[in-house]
Design a protein around this motif. Structure first.
Motif, mmCIF file in Angstrom:
data_model
loop_
_atom_site.group_PDB
_atom_site.id
_atom_site.type_symbol
_atom_site.label_atom_id
_atom_site.label_comp_id
_atom_site.label_asym_id
_atom_site.label_seq_id
_atom_site.Cartn_x
_atom_site.Cartn_y
_atom_site.Cartn_z
ATOM 1 N N GLU A 210 0.799 -1.206 0.121
ATOM 2 C CA GLU A 210 -0.038 -0.216 -0.085
ATOM 3 C C GLU A 210 0.731 1.234 -0.134
ATOM 4 O O GLU A 210 0.337 2.353 -0.536
ATOM 5 N N ARG A 211 1.921 1.181 0.557
ATOM 6 C CA ARG A 211 2.853 2.318 0.800
ATOM 7 C C ARG A 211 3.575 2.674 -0.762
ATOM 8 O O ARG A 211 4.044 3.867 -1.086
ATOM 9 N N CYS A 212 3.559 1.882 -1.554
ATOM 10 C CA CYS A 212 4.419 1.951 -2.844
ATOM 11 C C CYS A 212 3.406 1.735 -3.970
ATOM 12 O O CYS A 212 4.077 1.798 -5.154
ATOM 13 N N SER A 213 2.097 1.427 -3.912
ATOM 14 C CA SER A 213 1.198 1.204 -5.154
ATOM 15 C C SER A 213 1.374 2.117 -5.969
ATOM 16 O O SER A 213 1.055 1.935 -7.443
ATOM 17 N N GLN A 214 1.574 3.257 -5.537
ATOM 18 C CA GLN A 214 1.293 4.417 -6.705
ATOM 19 C C GLN A 214 2.561 4.688 -7.515
ATOM 20 O O GLN A 214 2.332 5.303 -8.514
ATOM 21 N N PHE A 215 3.646 3.631 -7.216
ATOM 22 C CA PHE A 215 4.722 3.654 -7.988
ATOM 23 C C PHE A 215 4.775 2.603 -8.982
ATOM 24 O O PHE A 215 5.650 2.534 -9.893
ATOM 25 N N HIS A 216 3.795 1.710 -8.967
ATOM 26 C CA HIS A 216 3.630 0.600 -9.826
ATOM 27 C C HIS A 216 3.396 0.906 -11.221
ATOM 28 O O HIS A 216 4.344 0.662 -12.069
ATOM 29 N N ASP A 217 2.597 1.649 -11.694
ATOM 30 C CA ASP A 217 2.559 2.185 -13.059
ATOM 31 C C ASP A 217 3.795 2.882 -13.636
ATOM 32 O O ASP A 217 4.031 2.599 -14.773
ATOM 33 N N LEU A 218 4.233 3.643 -12.672
ATOM 34 C CA LEU A 218 5.550 4.436 -13.073
ATOM 35 C C LEU A 218 6.521 3.353 -13.645
ATOM 36 O O LEU A 218 7.083 3.821 -14.560
ATOM 37 N N VAL A 220 6.429 0.429 -14.482
ATOM 38 C CA VAL A 220 5.681 -0.292 -15.747
ATOM 39 C C VAL A 220 6.266 0.503 -16.848
ATOM 40 O O VAL A 220 6.850 0.053 -17.974
ATOM 41 N N VAL A 221 6.178 1.822 -16.823
ATOM 42 C CA VAL A 221 6.346 2.817 -18.066
ATOM 43 C C VAL A 221 7.984 2.453 -18.068
ATOM 44 O O VAL A 221 8.543 2.426 -19.516
ATOM 45 N N LEU A 222 8.834 2.851 -16.971
ATOM 46 C CA LEU A 222 10.216 2.804 -17.099
ATOM 47 C C LEU A 222 10.810 1.783 -17.590
ATOM 48 O O LEU A 222 11.429 1.732 -18.586
ATOM 49 N N PHE A 223 10.288 0.378 -17.252
ATOM 50 C CA PHE A 223 10.598 -0.710 -17.592
ATOM 51 C C PHE A 223 10.249 -1.124 -19.243
ATOM 52 O O PHE A 223 11.048 -1.599 -19.896
ATOM 53 N N LEU A 281 3.166 2.027 -28.293
ATOM 54 C CA LEU A 281 2.472 1.543 -26.781
ATOM 55 C C LEU A 281 2.033 0.204 -27.131
ATOM 56 O O LEU A 281 1.226 -0.071 -27.981
ATOM 57 N N ASN A 282 2.417 -0.892 -26.034
ATOM 58 C CA ASN A 282 1.829 -2.171 -26.227
ATOM 59 C C ASN A 282 0.433 -2.304 -25.571
ATOM 60 O O ASN A 282 -0.298 -1.347 -24.985
ATOM 61 N N GLU A 283 -0.139 -3.455 -25.745
ATOM 62 C CA GLU A 283 -1.541 -3.409 -25.024
ATOM 63 C C GLU A 283 -1.505 -3.130 -23.554
ATOM 64 O O GLU A 283 -2.737 -2.501 -22.995
ATOM 65 N N ARG A 284 -0.514 -3.716 -22.919
ATOM 66 C CA ARG A 284 -0.514 -3.325 -21.373
ATOM 67 C C ARG A 284 -0.567 -1.948 -21.153
ATOM 68 O O ARG A 284 -1.171 -1.560 -20.120
ATOM 69 N N LEU A 285 0.367 -1.091 -21.915
ATOM 70 C CA LEU A 285 0.221 -0.035 -21.460
ATOM 71 C C LEU A 285 -0.845 0.757 -21.951
ATOM 72 O O LEU A 285 -1.441 1.725 -21.502
ATOM 73 N N ILE A 286 -1.494 0.508 -23.115
ATOM 74 C CA ILE A 286 -2.776 1.162 -23.652
ATOM 75 C C ILE A 286 -3.647 0.993 -22.543
ATOM 76 O O ILE A 286 -4.529 1.967 -22.000
ATOM 77 N N ALA A 287 -4.067 -0.327 -21.870
ATOM 78 C CA ALA A 287 -4.824 -0.488 -20.874
ATOM 79 C C ALA A 287 -4.414 0.382 -19.604
ATOM 80 O O ALA A 287 -5.644 0.772 -18.989
ATOM 81 N N MET A 288 -3.340 0.318 -19.351
ATOM 82 C CA MET A 288 -2.999 1.355 -17.948
ATOM 83 C C MET A 288 -3.290 2.494 -18.218
ATOM 84 O O MET A 288 -3.769 3.080 -17.151
ATOM 85 N N PHE A 289 -2.995 3.287 -19.252
ATOM 86 C CA PHE A 289 -3.325 4.636 -19.538
ATOM 87 C C PHE A 289 -4.725 4.868 -19.588
ATOM 88 O O PHE A 289 -5.198 5.757 -18.870
ATOM 89 N N ARG A 290 -5.467 4.020 -20.213
ATOM 90 C CA ARG A 290 -6.968 4.155 -20.156
ATOM 91 C C ARG A 290 -7.610 4.002 -18.941
ATOM 92 O O ARG A 290 -8.518 4.735 -18.398
ATOM 93 N N GLN A 291 -7.026 3.235 -17.887
ATOM 94 C CA GLN A 291 -7.453 3.042 -16.644
ATOM 95 C C GLN A 291 -7.264 4.331 -15.492
ATOM 96 O O GLN A 291 -8.163 4.578 -14.728
ATOM 97 N N ARG A 292 -5.872 4.707 -15.900
ATOM 98 C CA ARG A 292 -5.625 5.985 -15.215
ATOM 99 C C ARG A 292 -6.498 7.356 -15.570
ATOM 100 O O ARG A 292 -6.517 8.366 -14.795
#
Length: 330
Positions: A210-218, A220-223, A281-292
């Protein structure tokens, strides 16, 4: 209203006190009260001078060498020079930094290199006036640092020494004869990159903590895209084209000129190389950005922020967690 209690001094003491902000001495001798005006303003430095005179009077009384004329205890005009505080080496280094700043040295260089040398001088705990003092400081640093870092710091100290001599703070540069350490060249180390398994474990840890969940998507983009941290932190919704399935990298949210990484201090700039890149952008990033992307997300809004909606401090937040997780995973 309670009365203020007066400070009681030891019987026979020579007391330093102030009247109209001017320092005086008071004591008793042969049953009579004696006073002596020192002619010095009441400052911390002048208090030290007054305490020395006070000790001299008390010592003379104790050993029967008391000067009834008080001439021995009066400060001559030349003695008032003692009230001038000579700056310490630590304070002189601050003046040296100001001089380098006027010469055009960037705040980022000052923050990353000169401030650390300043801290070492302060921890050294003594003024550097002679070559022996300088050698002692340098040897101490060499015992704590790699040869390369020690040589870099010695270079700064040599600049400082030349400035001390030119500015007439010292008669000669105390660092001039100290030689740099010979650095033995070794093969460059290979980059300690993450394996696929480590990346997966790291992202899972961010997602479930919970303390770091906000950095998960960031992360993903970096990697996924291989962006510089400042480029990812500076991404805005206007850079994302979900219809064309691409992202434009044209600017960054960089550290401040003095090296600060806090979100409020960051500065929007062009990319490090000044180039503009358009990445798919791959499918995973497309889905992530749409959700955000929310209904209230504006084109100029940052994509990645802290929980409070502020720019992310990459030094103290997600990068720290990455290093921590790396040690655990490896």
């Amino acid at each position: 209203m309670a009365k203020r209690r007066k400070t009681r001094h030891k019987k026979g003491a020579v007391v330093v006190w102030a009247r109209n902000n001017m320092l005086r001495l008071r004591w008793r001798y042969d049953g009579k009260q004696r006073h002596l005006s020192l002619g010095l303003p009441d400052t911390p430095i002048n208090r030290q001078i007054a305490e020395r005179v006070s000790s001299e009077v008390a010592r003379d009384i104790a050993y029967g060498e008391y000067d009834h004329t008080l001439d021995r205890y009066r400060l001559q005009h030349s003695s008032a020079d003692q009230a001038i505080k000579h700056p310490s080496t630590y304070e002189l280094f601050d003046e040296f930094i100001d001089y380098k700043r006027e010469q055009g040295l960037s705040e980022q260089t000052i923050a990353s290199r000169y401030r650390s040398v300043r801290s070492h001088i302060k921890r050294f705990g003594q003024d550097i006036k002679t070559p022996d003092d300088a050698t002692t400081l340098v040897e101490k640093l060499r015992g704590q640092q790699s040869p390369t870092t020690a040589n870099k710091n010695l270079g700064i100290l040599k600049q400082f020494g030349r400035w001390l001599a030119i500015a007439n703070h010292l008669d000669a540069d105390p660092f001039v004869d100290i030689e740099r350490i010979k650095v033995i060249k070794t093969k460059p180390r290979s980059h300690d990159v993450f394996t696929v398994q480590e990346v997966q474990a790291l992202l899972l840890a961010f997602k479930t903590d919970e303390r770091c969940s906000q950095f998960h998507d960031l992360c993903v983009v970096l990697f996924s895209l291989g962006l510089r941290p400042s480029e990812a932190l500076g991404l805005r919704w206007q850079h994302i084209d979900l219809k064309r399935r691409c992202i434009t990298i044209c600017e960054s949210l960089s550290r401040a000129g003095d090296g600060r990484t806090a979100g409020y201090a960051r500065v929007r700039k062009e990319t490090k190389t000044g180039s503009v890149r358009v990445l798919p952008l791959n499918e995973r990033l497309i889905a992530m950005f749409r959700q955000r992307h929310g209904s209230e997300s504006g084109a100029d809004d940052l994509i990645f922020t802290t929980i409070k909606g502020q720019p992310i401090n990459d030094h103290r937040t997600y990068a720290k967690q990455i290093r921590k997780r790396k040690l655990v995973i490896a």
